[in-house]
Design a protein around this motif. Sequence first.
Motif, PDB file in Angstrom:
ATOM      1  N   TYR A   1      -3.420   2.017  -4.684  1.00 17.60           N
ATOM      2  CA  TYR A   1      -4.549   1.328  -4.052  1.00 17.60           C
ATOM      3  C   TYR A   1      -5.245   2.212  -3.031  1.00 17.60           C
ATOM      4  CZ  TYR A   1      -2.657  -2.798  -6.280  1.00 17.60           C
ATOM      5  OH  TYR A   1      -2.210  -3.676  -7.221  1.00 17.60           O
ATOM      6  N   LYS A   2      -6.526   1.974  -2.887  1.00 20.49           N
ATOM      7  CA  LYS A   2      -7.325   2.695  -1.893  1.00 20.49           C
ATOM      8  C   LYS A   2      -7.370   1.858  -0.617  1.00 20.49           C
ATOM      9  CE  LYS A   2      -8.123   6.118  -4.351  1.00 20.49           C
ATOM     10  NZ  LYS A   2      -7.456   7.342  -3.902  1.00 20.49           N
ATOM     11  N   VAL A   3      -7.681   2.514   0.477  1.00 20.71           N
ATOM     12  CA  VAL A   3      -7.661   1.817   1.765  1.00 20.71           C
ATOM     13  C   VAL A   3      -8.647   0.651   1.808  1.00 20.71           C
ATOM     14  CG1 VAL A   3      -9.259   3.387   2.969  1.00 20.71           C
ATOM     15  CG2 VAL A   3      -7.521   2.171   4.269  1.00 20.71           C
TER      16      VAL A   3
ATOM     17  N   TYR B   1       0.838  -1.201   0.000  1.00 23.93           N
ATOM     18  CA  TYR B   1       0.000   0.000   0.000  1.00 23.93           C
ATOM     19  C   TYR B   1       0.875   1.254   0.000  1.00 23.93           C
ATOM     20  CZ  TYR B   1      -3.564   3.234   1.943  1.00 23.93           C
ATOM     21  OH  TYR B   1      -4.429   4.271   2.191  1.00 23.93           O
ATOM     22  N   VAL B   2       1.832   1.273   0.916  1.00 24.68           N
ATOM     23  CA  VAL B   2       2.663   2.465   1.104  1.00 24.68           C
ATOM     24  C   VAL B   2       3.589   2.692  -0.095  1.00 24.68           C
ATOM     25  CG1 VAL B   2       4.627   3.306   2.432  1.00 24.68           C
ATOM     26  CG2 VAL B   2       2.590   2.485   3.620  1.00 24.68           C
ATOM     27  N   LEU B   3       4.237   1.615  -0.548  1.00 24.91           N
ATOM     28  CA  LEU B   3       5.247   1.778  -1.598  1.00 24.91           C
ATOM     29  C   LEU B   3       4.646   2.048  -2.973  1.00 24.91           C
ATOM     30  CD1 LEU B   3       7.994  -0.810  -0.586  1.00 24.91           C
ATOM     31  CD2 LEU B   3       7.778   1.602   0.026  1.00 24.91           C
TER      32      LEU B   3
ATOM     33  N   VAL C   1      -6.946  -2.417   0.383  1.00 26.06           N
ATOM     34  CA  VAL C   1      -5.916  -2.913   1.297  1.00 26.06           C
ATOM     35  C   VAL C   1      -6.560  -3.748   2.413  1.00 26.06           C
ATOM     36  CG1 VAL C   1      -4.328  -2.079   3.076  1.00 26.06           C
ATOM     37  CG2 VAL C   1      -4.359  -1.005   0.803  1.00 26.06           C
TER      38      VAL C   1
ATOM     39  N   PHE D   1       1.691   3.778  -3.226  1.00 27.37           N
ATOM     40  CA  PHE D   1       0.724   4.867  -3.039  1.00 27.37           C
ATOM     41  C   PHE D   1       0.786   5.852  -4.199  1.00 27.37           C
ATOM     42  CE2 PHE D   1      -1.123   8.677  -1.267  1.00 27.37           C
ATOM     43  CZ  PHE D   1      -2.167   8.188  -0.483  1.00 27.37           C
ATOM     44  N   PRO D   2      -0.300   6.330  -4.748  1.00 28.96           N
ATOM     45  CA  PRO D   2      -1.715   6.105  -4.413  1.00 28.96           C
ATOM     46  C   PRO D   2      -2.392   5.057  -5.313  1.00 28.96           C
ATOM     47  CG  PRO D   2      -1.504   8.033  -5.807  1.00 28.96           C
ATOM     48  CD  PRO D   2      -0.172   7.352  -5.789  1.00 28.96           C
TER      49      PRO D   2
END
Lengths: 271, 271
Positions: B103-105, B96-98, B108, B100-101
């Motif tokens: 994917y949406k939360v 998710y972090v690497l 995840v 970003f953006p």
Amino acid sequence: MKTRVISSIVIGIILAITLVLGGYVLGGASLIVAQIAYYEIARVLGVFDEDGKTGLLYKVGFVGVLLHYILVIYIHDTKTYLLSVLFVFFAVMVTYVLTFPRYKVHQVIGAVFAFLYAPLMLSFIYLLRIRENGEFLVWMPFVAWVCDSFAYLTGRAFGKHKMTPVLSPHKTIEGGIGGVFFSIVAGVIFGFVMMKVKGVDAGIIPQFMVITLVAGVISQLGDLAASAIKRDRDIKDYGRLIPGHGGIMDRFDSVIFVTPFIYGLVVFIMK
Amino acid sequence: MKTRVISSIVIGIILAITLVLGGYVLGGASLIVAQIAYYEIARVLGVFDEDGKTGLLYKVGFVGVLLHYILVIYIHDTKTYLLSVLFVFFAVMVTYVLTFPRYKVHQVIGAVFAFLYAPLMLSFIYLLRIRENGEFLVWMPFVAWVCDSFAYLTGRAFGKHKMTPVLSPHKTIEGGIGGVFFSIVAGVIFGFVMMKVKGVDAGIIPQFMVITLVAGVISQLGDLAASAIKRDRDIKDYGRLIPGHGGIMDRFDSVIFVTPFIYGLVVFIMK
């Protein structure tokens, strides 16, 4: 900035008392922090009812957090963790089904995720404290704060190359390296204190260096993960509990991420 | 209806061979079913990329499922379950972090939830099989299918009072009671077979009745939970793999829910 510093000192003092005393004091304090963190994440993920009240789904998770900490404090073994995860999963699903269509699937999933995110991970602190030499080990998750602070300072001084331009434009690779470097330094200091006070072998220092190296890296991922969720949901802070910092999650985001790794490495390397 | 019956017979035969052989055959078959179920839930929860392709986030979960089954097959102990949950959680968050953006939360969170939902729960079947008398115990999660079938038949014959009018208007309280009743009957038969074949004490029968009573209730919750998600996401079936049934999740929804309870009760009651 002044508010922020004062808050940090107050938190530091409360934390020190809690970690030194251990036992029910630490168990109770961890439970409170975990419940607030669960509340904050659940709110941000939209677990609450439509009218903005906490609602039944949130409350089911609340009971799950409580149950988990009772298991941790009284049985204190990772064996019970699976039980907590399954309890929260099933309790949430039963709530979903029996109140259908009161909750949407993203709320249901959010409640389970919020439980995993903070309460579950944070509970490893208690397990660290009750280990042999736990009065030293229990401080290690807070190396995340050392890493945060020195990443900020090193970044300000030498930062040139952006680490994650879209997600956190102010973070730099130089800052990240600085944070990890000073985490390792903290590991050396931890090891040195344990050598002097407890008379353990000097081999503790390289062990602690490895643990704090990993903690330094994970710490920054934890920080970024919490930021990503905030960016995604378009909020600035998780809460307003701690003056100058935001919510519990804004202050504990990296500690929470680091804790299971520290525990795993301590179990794996030190024994 | 004819397709549905033929499919059921084929599944029954494959299942019987798998459960009787046990070992790597059961381990491998469980892994395949778990991966398909993970795929189906991940798809329904929108974990895939925007272009409809499986994408990186899905693949990270895929690796998590694989790792979990390797741990289950080679270490076969619930101790490793926490490791799998934490691995999936962290791997997904790092992705998710690497990215970003990208994917949406909700994607995840969906990836983590999909892992817990089917692959984790289903893996208890393998643990049942390797227990003492596992060649008998491993059949017990499939009491969920007995419950499903008899709930349907009893409901058709005597059903008057709707159980969950909004969620599943065709389910009746009479059908639910019938399903649980015949689950308990199945428990008696299970116990009787084990008495005759293995010469165990008659005390096994009330133990099995308790286990199948709980399984009968949970089975219907599993069915409703899978339906609720389908209703929520406005789809009819999780997939089209099994002619006349839909996807793996449409067929295994109640088995998956029941499995951890059967395992827990077997460990707790039968020691």
